[in-house]
Design an enzyme around this catalytic site. Structure first.
Site: not given
Ligand code: CP3
Length: 353
Positions: A49, A160, A85, A36, A40
Protein backbone atom coordinates in the site's frame (compact mmCIF):
# COMPACT_ATOMS: atom_id res chain seq x y z
CA UNK A 1 -23.09 -36.53 8.89
CA UNK A 2 -24.25 -35.46 5.49
CA UNK A 3 -27.36 -36.97 3.92
CA UNK A 4 -27.09 -38.57 0.47
CA UNK A 5 -29.49 -35.94 -0.86
CA UNK A 6 -27.06 -33.26 0.27
CA UNK A 7 -23.71 -34.11 -1.34
CA UNK A 8 -20.82 -32.01 -0.09
CA UNK A 9 -18.75 -30.48 -2.91
CA UNK A 10 -15.96 -28.76 -0.97
CA UNK A 11 -14.32 -27.91 -4.30
CA UNK A 12 -17.04 -25.32 -4.94
CA UNK A 13 -17.19 -22.01 -3.03
CA UNK A 14 -20.98 -22.42 -3.05
CA UNK A 15 -20.53 -25.58 -0.96
CA UNK A 16 -17.74 -24.31 1.28
CA UNK A 17 -17.93 -24.52 5.06
CA UNK A 18 -18.66 -20.78 5.17
CA UNK A 19 -21.70 -21.04 2.90
CA UNK A 20 -22.87 -24.25 4.58
CA UNK A 21 -22.61 -22.72 8.07
CA UNK A 22 -24.51 -19.67 6.81
CA UNK A 23 -27.33 -21.99 5.74
CA UNK A 24 -27.21 -24.11 8.91
CA UNK A 25 -25.90 -27.21 7.05
CA UNK A 26 -23.29 -29.63 8.47
CA UNK A 27 -19.65 -28.52 8.16
CA UNK A 28 -16.29 -30.31 8.37
CA UNK A 29 -15.07 -27.59 10.77
CA UNK A 30 -16.33 -24.20 11.92
CA UNK A 31 -15.34 -21.68 9.24
CA UNK A 32 -13.20 -18.72 10.34
CA UNK A 33 -12.47 -15.33 8.83
CA UNK A 34 -11.65 -11.99 10.42
CA UNK A 35 -13.21 -8.62 9.70
CA UNK A 36 -10.37 -6.36 8.49
CA UNK A 37 -8.17 -9.43 7.95
CA UNK A 38 -6.61 -7.49 5.08
CA UNK A 39 -4.90 -4.36 6.31
CA UNK A 40 -2.43 -2.83 8.62
CA UNK A 41 -1.78 -5.84 10.84
CA UNK A 42 0.06 -7.36 7.85
CA UNK A 43 3.57 -6.12 6.92
CA UNK A 44 3.01 -7.35 3.35
CA UNK A 45 -0.08 -5.10 3.18
CA UNK A 46 1.82 -2.06 4.44
CA UNK A 47 4.54 -2.69 1.86
CA UNK A 48 2.07 -3.03 -1.02
CA UNK A 49 0.00 0.00 0.00
CA UNK A 50 2.99 2.34 0.45
CA UNK A 51 2.52 5.39 -1.77
CA UNK A 52 -1.06 4.59 -2.86
CA UNK A 53 -4.08 6.31 -1.28
CA UNK A 54 -6.63 3.91 0.21
CA UNK A 55 -9.44 4.82 -2.20
CA UNK A 56 -7.13 4.57 -5.23
CA UNK A 57 -5.96 1.13 -4.07
CA UNK A 58 -9.62 0.02 -3.86
CA UNK A 59 -10.11 0.84 -7.58
CA UNK A 60 -7.01 -1.00 -8.83
CA UNK A 61 -8.03 -4.62 -9.61
CA UNK A 62 -4.46 -5.97 -9.33
CA UNK A 63 -3.91 -4.37 -5.93
CA UNK A 64 -7.39 -5.42 -4.74
CA UNK A 65 -6.69 -9.01 -5.78
CA UNK A 66 -3.30 -9.19 -4.11
CA UNK A 67 -4.36 -7.45 -0.87
CA UNK A 68 -7.48 -9.62 -0.60
CA UNK A 69 -5.40 -12.81 -1.02
CA UNK A 70 -2.67 -11.89 1.51
CA UNK A 71 -4.56 -12.90 4.69
CA UNK A 72 -5.95 -16.04 3.03
CA UNK A 73 -2.44 -17.25 2.25
CA UNK A 74 -1.04 -16.27 5.61
CA UNK A 75 -3.78 -17.38 8.00
CA UNK A 76 -5.53 -20.22 6.16
CA UNK A 77 -8.90 -18.58 6.79
CA UNK A 78 -12.04 -20.06 5.26
CA UNK A 79 -13.05 -16.97 3.30
CA UNK A 80 -11.62 -13.92 1.61
CA UNK A 81 -13.30 -10.54 1.99
CA UNK A 82 -13.04 -8.14 -0.90
CA UNK A 83 -10.56 -5.36 -0.18
CA UNK A 84 -12.65 -2.21 -0.55
CA UNK A 85 -14.40 0.28 1.71
CA UNK A 86 -17.99 1.11 2.56
CA UNK A 87 -17.58 4.65 1.15
CA UNK A 88 -16.33 3.44 -2.24
CA UNK A 89 -19.80 3.48 -3.91
CA UNK A 90 -20.13 7.14 -2.89
CA UNK A 91 -16.69 7.92 -4.31
CA UNK A 92 -17.51 6.18 -7.60
CA UNK A 93 -20.80 8.13 -7.72
CA UNK A 94 -18.74 11.33 -7.66
CA UNK A 95 -18.54 12.48 -4.02
CA UNK A 96 -15.37 14.10 -2.75
CA UNK A 97 -14.23 11.72 0.02
CA UNK A 98 -10.84 10.95 1.47
CA UNK A 99 -9.89 8.19 3.90
CA UNK A 100 -7.50 9.74 6.42
CA UNK A 101 -5.17 7.15 7.98
CA UNK A 102 -6.01 6.65 11.65
CA UNK A 103 -9.21 8.71 11.28
CA UNK A 104 -11.49 7.21 8.63
CA UNK A 105 -13.60 8.61 5.80
CA UNK A 106 -13.83 12.42 5.61
CA UNK A 107 -16.48 14.01 3.35
CA UNK A 108 -15.71 17.39 1.76
CA UNK A 109 -19.35 18.54 1.52
CA UNK A 110 -21.47 16.84 4.17
CA UNK A 111 -25.25 16.58 3.84
CA UNK A 112 -26.78 19.36 5.89
CA UNK A 113 -30.07 20.16 4.12
CA UNK A 114 -32.98 18.58 2.30
CA UNK A 115 -31.56 20.00 -0.96
CA UNK A 116 -28.27 18.16 -0.28
CA UNK A 117 -30.20 14.88 -0.03
CA UNK A 118 -31.89 15.42 -3.37
CA UNK A 119 -28.55 16.29 -4.99
CA UNK A 120 -26.90 13.05 -3.84
CA UNK A 121 -25.81 11.18 -6.97
CA UNK A 122 -26.86 7.55 -7.47
CA UNK A 123 -24.28 4.88 -8.20
CA UNK A 124 -24.13 3.97 -11.90
CA UNK A 125 -23.21 0.28 -12.33
CA UNK A 126 -21.43 1.08 -15.61
CA UNK A 127 -18.74 2.78 -13.48
CA UNK A 128 -17.96 -0.47 -11.67
CA UNK A 129 -15.98 -2.35 -14.32
CA UNK A 130 -12.92 -2.30 -12.04
CA UNK A 131 -15.00 -4.12 -9.40
CA UNK A 132 -16.16 -6.82 -11.83
CA UNK A 133 -12.55 -7.31 -12.96
CA UNK A 134 -11.28 -7.55 -9.37
CA UNK A 135 -13.97 -9.99 -8.22
CA UNK A 136 -13.56 -12.21 -11.29
CA UNK A 137 -9.80 -12.36 -10.83
CA UNK A 138 -10.25 -13.18 -7.13
CA UNK A 139 -12.77 -15.93 -7.80
CA UNK A 140 -10.31 -17.46 -10.28
CA UNK A 141 -7.39 -17.28 -7.81
CA UNK A 142 -9.38 -18.48 -4.80
CA UNK A 143 -10.71 -21.71 -6.35
CA UNK A 144 -12.77 -23.44 -3.64
CA UNK A 145 -12.40 -20.61 -1.10
CA UNK A 146 -15.44 -18.32 -1.02
CA UNK A 147 -15.14 -14.59 -1.60
CA UNK A 148 -17.34 -12.41 0.61
CA UNK A 149 -18.58 -9.28 -1.09
CA UNK A 150 -19.86 -6.40 1.01
CA UNK A 151 -21.48 -3.00 1.20
CA UNK A 152 -22.16 -0.44 3.90
CA UNK A 153 -25.76 -0.32 5.12
CA UNK A 154 -27.74 2.90 4.54
CA UNK A 155 -27.59 4.08 8.17
CA UNK A 156 -23.84 3.71 8.58
CA UNK A 157 -23.21 5.49 5.27
CA UNK A 158 -25.67 8.23 6.27
CA UNK A 159 -23.69 8.85 9.47
CA UNK A 160 -20.52 9.58 7.46
CA UNK A 161 -22.41 11.72 4.93
CA UNK A 162 -24.16 13.83 7.57
CA UNK A 163 -21.41 14.07 10.18
CA UNK A 164 -18.75 14.70 7.50
CA UNK A 165 -16.51 12.06 9.07
CA UNK A 166 -16.29 9.59 11.94
CA UNK A 167 -18.25 10.53 15.07
CA UNK A 168 -18.99 9.05 18.47
CA UNK A 169 -22.48 10.30 19.27
CA UNK A 170 -23.87 10.61 15.73
CA UNK A 171 -25.86 13.58 17.06
CA UNK A 172 -26.14 15.44 13.73
CA UNK A 173 -27.35 12.25 12.07
CA UNK A 174 -30.02 11.70 14.69
CA UNK A 175 -31.06 15.37 14.62
CA UNK A 176 -31.53 15.19 10.83
CA UNK A 177 -33.40 11.89 11.14
CA UNK A 178 -35.88 13.39 13.65
CA UNK A 179 -36.22 16.84 12.06
CA UNK A 180 -36.55 15.80 8.42
CA UNK A 181 -38.21 12.38 8.32
CA UNK A 182 -39.23 12.60 4.64
CA UNK A 183 -35.77 13.67 3.46
CA UNK A 184 -34.24 11.03 5.76
CA UNK A 185 -36.34 8.33 4.09
CA UNK A 186 -35.26 9.57 0.62
CA UNK A 187 -31.61 9.58 1.69
CA UNK A 188 -31.89 6.06 3.06
CA UNK A 189 -33.67 4.84 -0.10
CA UNK A 190 -30.90 6.26 -2.29
CA UNK A 191 -28.22 4.68 -0.14
CA UNK A 192 -30.08 1.35 -0.19
CA UNK A 193 -30.19 1.45 -4.00
CA UNK A 194 -26.47 2.23 -4.22
CA UNK A 195 -25.61 -0.55 -1.76
CA UNK A 196 -27.72 -3.02 -3.75
CA UNK A 197 -26.04 -1.99 -7.02
CA UNK A 198 -22.60 -2.42 -5.43
CA UNK A 199 -23.53 -5.86 -4.05
CA UNK A 200 -25.17 -7.08 -7.26
CA UNK A 201 -22.06 -6.35 -9.30
CA UNK A 202 -20.02 -8.43 -6.82
CA UNK A 203 -22.58 -11.27 -6.84
CA UNK A 204 -22.77 -11.29 -10.64
CA UNK A 205 -18.97 -11.54 -10.79
CA UNK A 206 -18.94 -14.56 -8.46
CA UNK A 207 -18.96 -13.48 -4.78
CA UNK A 208 -20.12 -16.55 -2.79
CA UNK A 209 -21.60 -14.58 0.14
CA UNK A 210 -22.26 -10.94 0.98
CA UNK A 211 -22.06 -8.94 4.18
CA UNK A 212 -23.99 -5.75 4.91
CA UNK A 213 -22.00 -3.64 7.39
CA UNK A 214 -24.26 -1.50 9.58
CA UNK A 215 -21.39 -0.80 11.92
CA UNK A 216 -22.95 2.11 13.80
CA UNK A 217 -26.60 0.94 14.04
CA UNK A 218 -26.00 0.17 17.73
CA UNK A 219 -26.24 3.88 18.60
CA UNK A 220 -30.01 3.73 17.97
CA UNK A 221 -32.86 2.68 20.24
CA UNK A 222 -34.75 -0.40 19.09
CA UNK A 223 -37.81 1.75 18.32
CA UNK A 224 -35.90 4.16 16.09
CA UNK A 225 -33.97 1.34 14.45
CA UNK A 226 -37.20 -0.48 13.66
CA UNK A 227 -39.03 2.45 12.07
CA UNK A 228 -36.27 4.61 10.56
CA UNK A 229 -33.47 2.23 9.61
CA UNK A 230 -34.49 -1.44 9.39
CA UNK A 231 -36.89 -0.94 6.43
CA UNK A 232 -34.02 0.45 4.37
CA UNK A 233 -31.60 -2.37 5.22
CA UNK A 234 -34.41 -4.73 4.24
CA UNK A 235 -34.70 -2.85 0.92
CA UNK A 236 -31.05 -3.71 0.21
CA UNK A 237 -31.66 -7.43 0.78
CA UNK A 238 -34.88 -7.35 -1.26
CA UNK A 239 -33.19 -5.52 -4.13
CA UNK A 240 -30.32 -8.00 -4.44
CA UNK A 241 -32.80 -10.84 -4.96
CA UNK A 242 -30.94 -14.14 -5.29
CA UNK A 243 -31.18 -16.36 -2.24
CA UNK A 244 -28.35 -18.52 -3.63
CA UNK A 245 -25.78 -16.19 -2.11
CA UNK A 246 -26.00 -16.13 1.71
CA UNK A 247 -26.31 -12.75 3.39
CA UNK A 248 -24.56 -11.69 6.60
CA UNK A 249 -25.80 -8.61 8.51
CA UNK A 250 -23.44 -7.04 11.04
CA UNK A 251 -23.34 -4.11 13.44
CA UNK A 252 -21.50 -3.13 16.63
CA UNK A 253 -23.29 -2.67 19.98
CA UNK A 254 -26.49 -4.20 18.58
CA UNK A 255 -27.38 -6.42 21.58
CA UNK A 256 -30.76 -4.71 21.99
CA UNK A 257 -31.41 -4.80 18.23
CA UNK A 258 -30.66 -8.49 17.60
CA UNK A 259 -34.32 -9.63 17.44
CA UNK A 260 -34.99 -6.92 14.82
CA UNK A 261 -31.81 -7.53 12.84
CA UNK A 262 -32.71 -11.22 12.76
CA UNK A 263 -35.79 -10.27 10.75
CA UNK A 264 -34.17 -7.90 8.27
CA UNK A 265 -33.60 -10.52 5.58
CA UNK A 266 -30.14 -12.00 6.23
CA UNK A 267 -29.19 -15.66 6.76
CA UNK A 268 -26.49 -14.80 9.30
CA UNK A 269 -26.41 -12.17 12.04
CA UNK A 270 -22.99 -10.80 13.02
CA UNK A 271 -22.60 -10.23 16.76
CA UNK A 272 -20.00 -8.12 18.58
CA UNK A 273 -18.29 -9.30 21.79
CA UNK A 274 -20.82 -7.79 24.20
CA UNK A 275 -23.45 -10.54 23.96
CA UNK A 276 -22.43 -14.21 24.33
CA UNK A 277 -23.39 -16.25 21.26
CA UNK A 278 -25.78 -18.56 23.14
CA UNK A 279 -27.72 -15.52 24.34
CA UNK A 280 -27.48 -13.95 20.86
CA UNK A 281 -28.96 -17.16 19.37
CA UNK A 282 -31.96 -16.78 21.70
CA UNK A 283 -32.39 -13.12 20.75
CA UNK A 284 -32.05 -13.65 17.01
CA UNK A 285 -34.39 -16.64 17.00
CA UNK A 286 -34.43 -19.83 14.92
CA UNK A 287 -33.59 -20.06 11.25
CA UNK A 288 -30.55 -17.78 11.38
CA UNK A 289 -26.87 -18.55 11.79
CA UNK A 290 -24.47 -16.39 13.81
CA UNK A 291 -21.08 -14.85 13.09
CA UNK A 292 -18.63 -13.66 15.74
CA UNK A 293 -17.64 -12.78 18.37
CA UNK A 294 -14.13 -12.76 19.90
CA UNK A 295 -13.24 -9.33 21.29
CA UNK A 296 -10.49 -8.05 18.94
CA UNK A 297 -8.64 -6.68 21.99
CA UNK A 298 -8.20 -10.25 23.29
CA UNK A 299 -5.69 -10.78 20.47
CA UNK A 300 -3.40 -8.28 22.23
CA UNK A 301 -3.37 -10.47 25.36
CA UNK A 302 -1.25 -13.53 26.25
CA UNK A 303 -1.74 -16.88 24.48
CA UNK A 304 -3.50 -18.55 27.43
CA UNK A 305 -6.13 -15.79 27.47
CA UNK A 306 -6.57 -16.02 23.71
CA UNK A 307 -7.05 -19.79 23.90
CA UNK A 308 -9.53 -19.56 26.77
CA UNK A 309 -11.62 -16.94 24.97
CA UNK A 310 -11.55 -18.79 21.63
CA UNK A 311 -12.77 -21.96 23.38
CA UNK A 312 -15.57 -20.00 25.06
CA UNK A 313 -16.73 -18.47 21.77
CA UNK A 314 -16.62 -21.87 20.04
CA UNK A 315 -18.64 -23.49 22.85
CA UNK A 316 -21.24 -20.72 23.01
CA UNK A 317 -21.45 -20.76 19.21
CA UNK A 318 -22.71 -24.35 19.34
CA UNK A 319 -26.08 -22.93 20.45
CA UNK A 320 -26.53 -21.33 17.02
CA UNK A 321 -28.02 -23.05 13.95
CA UNK A 322 -24.65 -22.47 12.27
CA UNK A 323 -21.56 -20.58 13.45
CA UNK A 324 -19.02 -18.60 11.45
CA UNK A 325 -16.13 -17.74 13.78
CA UNK A 326 -15.01 -14.12 13.56
CA UNK A 327 -14.04 -11.23 15.77
CA UNK A 328 -16.72 -8.99 17.25
CA UNK A 329 -15.33 -6.13 15.12
CA UNK A 330 -12.32 -5.53 12.88
CA UNK A 331 -8.72 -6.58 13.55
CA UNK A 332 -6.93 -3.81 15.47
CA UNK A 333 -3.95 -2.42 13.50
CA UNK A 334 -1.31 -3.39 16.10
CA UNK A 335 -2.43 -7.02 16.32
CA UNK A 336 0.35 -9.60 15.92
CA UNK A 337 -0.61 -11.46 12.73
CA UNK A 338 0.71 -14.65 14.36
CA UNK A 339 -2.16 -14.44 16.86
CA UNK A 340 -4.67 -14.46 13.97
CA UNK A 341 -3.07 -17.51 12.35
CA UNK A 342 -3.11 -19.23 15.74
CA UNK A 343 -6.82 -18.50 16.26
CA UNK A 344 -7.71 -19.84 12.80
CA UNK A 345 -5.75 -23.05 13.54
CA UNK A 346 -7.26 -23.44 17.00
CA UNK A 347 -10.86 -23.03 15.80
CA UNK A 348 -10.25 -25.63 13.10
CA UNK A 349 -8.70 -28.03 15.61
CA UNK A 350 -11.48 -27.56 18.20
CA UNK A 351 -14.29 -28.10 15.70
CA UNK A 352 -12.94 -30.71 13.25
CA UNK A 353 -14.98 -33.84 12.79
O1 CP3 B 1 -10.34 -7.11 5.40
C1 CP3 B 1 -11.45 -6.54 5.35
O2 CP3 B 1 -12.29 -6.58 6.28
C2 CP3 B 1 -11.86 -5.91 4.02
C3 CP3 B 1 -11.67 -4.56 3.85
C4 CP3 B 1 -12.52 -3.47 4.51
C5 CP3 B 1 -12.00 -2.17 4.70
N1 CP3 B 1 -12.99 -1.37 5.13
C6 CP3 B 1 -10.62 -1.81 4.43
C7 CP3 B 1 -10.06 -0.64 5.10
C8 CP3 B 1 -13.85 -3.44 4.91
C9 CP3 B 1 -14.85 -4.58 4.96
C10 CP3 B 1 -14.14 -2.09 5.28
C11 CP3 B 1 -15.47 -1.64 5.70
C12 CP3 B 1 -15.57 -0.39 6.47
N2 CP3 B 1 -14.99 0.80 6.23
C13 CP3 B 1 -16.44 -0.24 7.57
C14 CP3 B 1 -17.33 -1.30 8.12
C15 CP3 B 1 -16.56 -2.24 8.95
C16 CP3 B 1 -16.25 -1.71 10.32
O3 CP3 B 1 -15.06 -1.62 10.63
O4 CP3 B 1 -17.20 -1.45 11.06
C17 CP3 B 1 -16.31 1.08 8.03
C18 CP3 B 1 -17.03 1.69 9.22
C19 CP3 B 1 -15.40 1.73 7.17
C20 CP3 B 1 -14.96 3.14 7.20
C21 CP3 B 1 -13.51 3.18 7.48
N3 CP3 B 1 -12.55 2.98 6.49
C22 CP3 B 1 -12.83 3.33 8.71
C23 CP3 B 1 -13.50 3.58 10.04
C24 CP3 B 1 -11.46 3.20 8.45
C25 CP3 B 1 -10.30 3.18 9.46
C26 CP3 B 1 -9.51 4.41 9.50
C27 CP3 B 1 -8.17 4.12 10.15
O5 CP3 B 1 -7.16 4.33 9.46
O6 CP3 B 1 -8.14 3.70 11.31
C28 CP3 B 1 -11.31 2.99 7.06
C29 CP3 B 1 -10.06 2.78 6.34
C30 CP3 B 1 -9.77 1.40 5.96
N4 CP3 B 1 -10.67 0.56 5.38
C31 CP3 B 1 -8.52 0.75 6.06
C32 CP3 B 1 -8.69 -0.53 5.51
C33 CP3 B 1 -7.66 -1.61 5.34
C34 CP3 B 1 -7.25 1.35 6.61
C35 CP3 B 1 -6.68 2.28 5.59
C36 CP3 B 1 -5.22 2.09 5.35
O7 CP3 B 1 -4.70 0.96 5.44
O8 CP3 B 1 -4.58 3.09 5.01
Amino acid sequence: MTAASDPVRPDLPSDSNLVRAARGLPVSHTPVWFMRQAGRSLPEYRALRAGTAMLDACQDPDLVTEITLQPVRRHGVDAAILFSDIVLPLVVAGLDIEIKPGVGPVIADPIRSVADVDALPLLDPSHLDFLTTAVRSLVRELGPIPLIGFAGAPFTLATYLIEGGPSKEHARTKAFMYAEPAAWARLMERLALSAATFLKVQMDAGAAAVQLFDSWAGVLSAADYETLVLPHSREVFEAIGSRDVPRIHFGVGTGELLPLIGNAGADVVGVDWRVPLDEAARRVGPGRSLQGNLDPAVLLADRATVDREVRRVVEQGRAARGHIFNLGHGVLPDTDPGALTHVADLVHELTAG
